[in-house]
Design a protein around this motif. Sequence first.
Motif, short mmCIF file in Angstrom:
data_model
loop_
_atom_site.label_atom_id
_atom_site.label_comp_id
_atom_site.label_asym_id
_atom_site.label_seq_id
_atom_site.Cartn_x
_atom_site.Cartn_y
_atom_site.Cartn_z
N GLN A 340 10.50 -12.25 20.96
CA GLN A 340 10.09 -12.37 19.56
C GLN A 340 10.81 -11.32 18.71
N GLN A 341 10.80 -11.56 17.41
CA GLN A 341 11.36 -10.58 16.47
C GLN A 341 10.33 -10.20 15.40
N GLU A 342 9.08 -10.10 15.83
CA GLU A 342 8.03 -9.67 14.90
C GLU A 342 8.26 -8.24 14.41
N TRP A 343 9.09 -7.50 15.10
CA TRP A 343 9.38 -6.11 14.73
C TRP A 343 10.19 -6.01 13.44
N ARG A 344 10.84 -7.10 13.05
CA ARG A 344 11.72 -7.02 11.87
C ARG A 344 10.95 -6.63 10.60
N LYS A 345 9.77 -7.24 10.42
CA LYS A 345 9.01 -6.97 9.20
C LYS A 345 8.57 -5.51 9.11
N PRO A 346 7.95 -4.92 10.15
CA PRO A 346 7.57 -3.51 10.05
C PRO A 346 8.77 -2.57 9.86
N LEU A 347 9.90 -2.88 10.49
CA LEU A 347 11.08 -2.05 10.30
C LEU A 347 11.55 -2.11 8.85
N ARG A 348 11.55 -3.30 8.29
CA ARG A 348 11.90 -3.45 6.86
C ARG A 348 10.91 -2.69 5.99
N GLU A 349 9.61 -2.84 6.28
CA GLU A 349 8.58 -2.16 5.48
C GLU A 349 8.69 -0.65 5.58
N ALA A 350 8.98 -0.15 6.78
CA ALA A 350 9.13 1.30 6.96
C ALA A 350 10.29 1.83 6.13
N ASN A 351 11.42 1.11 6.16
CA ASN A 351 12.58 1.57 5.40
C ASN A 351 12.36 1.44 3.90
N ASP A 352 11.70 0.37 3.47
CA ASP A 352 11.41 0.21 2.04
C ASP A 352 10.49 1.34 1.55
N TRP A 353 9.46 1.65 2.35
CA TRP A 353 8.55 2.73 1.97
C TRP A 353 9.31 4.05 1.87
N LEU A 354 10.16 4.31 2.86
CA LEU A 354 10.91 5.57 2.86
C LEU A 354 11.89 5.61 1.69
N ARG A 355 12.60 4.51 1.45
CA ARG A 355 13.54 4.47 0.32
C ARG A 355 12.86 4.83 -0.99
N ASP A 356 11.69 4.25 -1.22
CA ASP A 356 10.99 4.50 -2.50
C ASP A 356 10.52 5.93 -2.60
N LYS A 357 10.05 6.50 -1.50
CA LYS A 357 9.63 7.90 -1.51
C LYS A 357 10.83 8.82 -1.78
N LEU A 358 11.94 8.52 -1.14
CA LEU A 358 13.13 9.34 -1.32
C LEU A 358 13.70 9.20 -2.72
N SER A 359 13.58 8.03 -3.32
CA SER A 359 14.06 7.84 -4.69
C SER A 359 13.30 8.72 -5.66
N LEU A 360 11.97 8.76 -5.52
CA LEU A 360 11.15 9.61 -6.39
C LEU A 360 11.49 11.08 -6.18
N LEU A 361 11.67 11.48 -4.93
CA LEU A 361 12.01 12.87 -4.63
C LEU A 361 13.37 13.22 -5.21
N TYR A 362 14.32 12.30 -5.07
CA TYR A 362 15.66 12.53 -5.60
C TYR A 362 15.63 12.71 -7.11
N GLU A 363 14.94 11.83 -7.80
CA GLU A 363 14.86 11.94 -9.26
C GLU A 363 14.24 13.26 -9.68
N GLU A 364 13.19 13.66 -8.97
CA GLU A 364 12.48 14.89 -9.33
C GLU A 364 13.37 16.12 -9.13
N LYS A 365 14.06 16.19 -8.01
CA LYS A 365 14.84 17.39 -7.70
C LYS A 365 16.24 17.37 -8.31
N ALA A 366 16.82 16.18 -8.46
CA ALA A 366 18.20 16.10 -8.95
C ALA A 366 18.30 16.26 -10.45
N LYS A 367 17.20 16.06 -11.18
CA LYS A 367 17.27 16.15 -12.65
C LYS A 367 17.60 17.56 -13.12
#
Length: 806
Positions: A340-367
Amino acid sequence: MEKYVCIHGHFYQPPRENPWLEEVELEESALPFHDWNERITAECYAPNAASRILGNDRHIIAITNNYSKISFNIGPTLLLWMKKHAKETYEAIINADEESKKRFSGHGSAIAQAFNHMIMPLANDRDIRTQVYWGLKTFESNFNRKPEGMWLPETAVDIRTLETLAEFGIKFTILAPHQAARYRAIGAQEWQDASGAKIDPRLPYLCNLPSGKKINIFFYDGPISNDVSFGGLLVNGEKLANRLIGCFSDSKEAQLVNIATDGETYGHHHRYGDMALAYCLSFIESNNLAKITVYGEYLEKYPPNHEVEIIDGSSWSCVHGIERWRSNCGCNSGLHPGWQQEWRKPLREANDWLRDKLSLLYEEKAKDIFSDPWKARDEYIRVILDRSDDDVYAFLEEQSCKKLSDEEVVNALRLLEMQRHAMLMYTSCGWFFDEISGIESTQVMKYASRAIQLASYFTDSQLEAKYLSILEKAPSNIEHIGNGRKAYEVYVRPSQVDMLRVGAHYAISSIFEEKQEDIDIYCYNVQCDRFEKVRAGKLTLCAGEASFFSNVTFEEKEIAFAALHMGEHNVLSGLKVHSGNGEFEDLISKMKEALKIGDISTLVQLMDDFFGTHNYTLRHLFKDQQRRVINYIFEEPLHNIIDVVFRGILESNYTTMNFMKEIGTPIPKPLEKVAEVTLNADFLKLLNYNTFDLKTLKGVAEDAKRLDIPLDRDAIGLASSSLVDTFFAMLKDKPFEIEILSKINDTLDLLNELKLPLYLWRAQNVYFHLTKDAYPKVKEQLDEKDADRWAELFRKIGECLDVRVG
């Protein structure tokens, strides 16, 4: 009717670099090559730069650069690897694009690709923009021109992506026929349904976008492309040519028959596929069956008279759209039925969550550092392409909102690297295959881990813990792995690197090096300020102080280190950020005293007391050096086993083993294994240029044949190829040296008898050019007797290499 043929190759491999080292480490599965990039270069990328065309006698009659005659894209990350590690092939590809402009009315054969093979419809708007921009800038820096087209990873497309391509001036892209939704003649009212690939791929189409921008789309011929990739069309170049020509209709209008496949089809997936491609193109041209073209030239000559609308969120490799990269849609490699490839969804969700957290951190520190943080990220491609100090500081001066301190320079680079890895963690191969613990999926998790590590300099948030909690929901198909969290723990965490681990690598390596100097360790520079090595029997102590500098983030640390070798694989190393208070000098003095009397327990205690938990062993060496050190440790015992024990056994029983073979009695397995190990070791030793001995090699070959000993064909074939390349490099410099020719001839005779898998691409290239440059001039360079001997040897070598002379 004007008939045109265009063949497109999508040449791409996922980025394989260790994210902390910026280099590809040893990949066991690619043996006998160092890694898969190196292997596929030998099997595909290099051969396509000098592909052979055979005559009726199956001998090479021409060598051609396929890249100059086809449309192609090279994945940016792969191209950057080639530029550093496969320069000859890289230069041939760049030159092919330049040559193609003369062939195709000023239009180059190369097109661009989005940077790191991200599935664009699953990306946010900001990442789509950066991926396109980085792809363009990488193309421009290598091909010295602007691209006309861009290949979309997996041809995954949506309107947002097309809008971005059009915004950056891209004229066209290439899609699969089933990605068309409907079409009509320009000016017509009624749309025609194109679902189910009901669109004519022999025409270009205009796609009008909601913004008012436009982009052209070519749809490749699906059935032919599929048969090239998975059928038997590459068995015969003439067969492929006839299949392409057979697709033209009786229409009087100009038509373009075009196909698109993975470039690796031509040589890696199908051995000699590059030669079938070369012959196909030659056959079409020499018989005037059609004109070979590229998309840019055809578009200039025949602008579209039809328009098209695409299926939003579709791709060439998933019949469900883009589900292969986010769900268990049923698409898989076919290698593991029932997985099965049920793992694809959680891997996508984990990376999406991390991307969004890192984007906020980047904006805050890079400004507080950049005038426009997201523009700075886009322009960071300049640094990725050239990490020289001057370029980095020039970039920071242009993008920063103030004069930066040394600490702020490091933080600026950490933030930008965090964003780079936050995009690399979306490389499509991470979801394409069958298992979350596979090398492709763990690679994208490594990028995520590196991004998390860089983020840790700016936040106390437990990003890794949350990331792992999402991965825990990703089920593995392998029982002992269980889920994505365990896959991360097993395959990602051991790869993590900080400055102390780089120091450990340096310290432990110093035990096994004759002299330790200022060196580069992958993307780190080490300057040794103090170094001592003391031996006492089997004990070796190395200690010193060094400055470690990251060429990527400009981070620098002064580290004190000590490494103790207690024999065999028993190594202990301790490291500590150096304080310079005199305690380290006291430690070294006490360790030397303990070393004199062989007091290992005191030595270990001293290191534990001083370095605390920062203790390292051989397992902390980076993979390539780990292999070298282990080989070094085993060098003497293996020499004793093979050259003393095994050779003695073989020599003592040699005549009896020969007699057993003569009467048809099987040799006892232990004796057969002794002979196998010994003779294979002899082969590899004798095929090294520095220890080459043809007479002895012939004797070993005769023994192996007589005793029916299996050879390590891959390793011996690669070693043989390297030896032949060395001889031909010598011949290239001294083409009329009969002694070199004679050695080549005798060596090739023996290798051909052994029927080894040889990589004679470079040798054939040199020989082919000598048939044009040296062969006609031999009588001018040598006296009659020597000229005749030279010509005789030269022709015999041509027979071995399957190259026609004259």
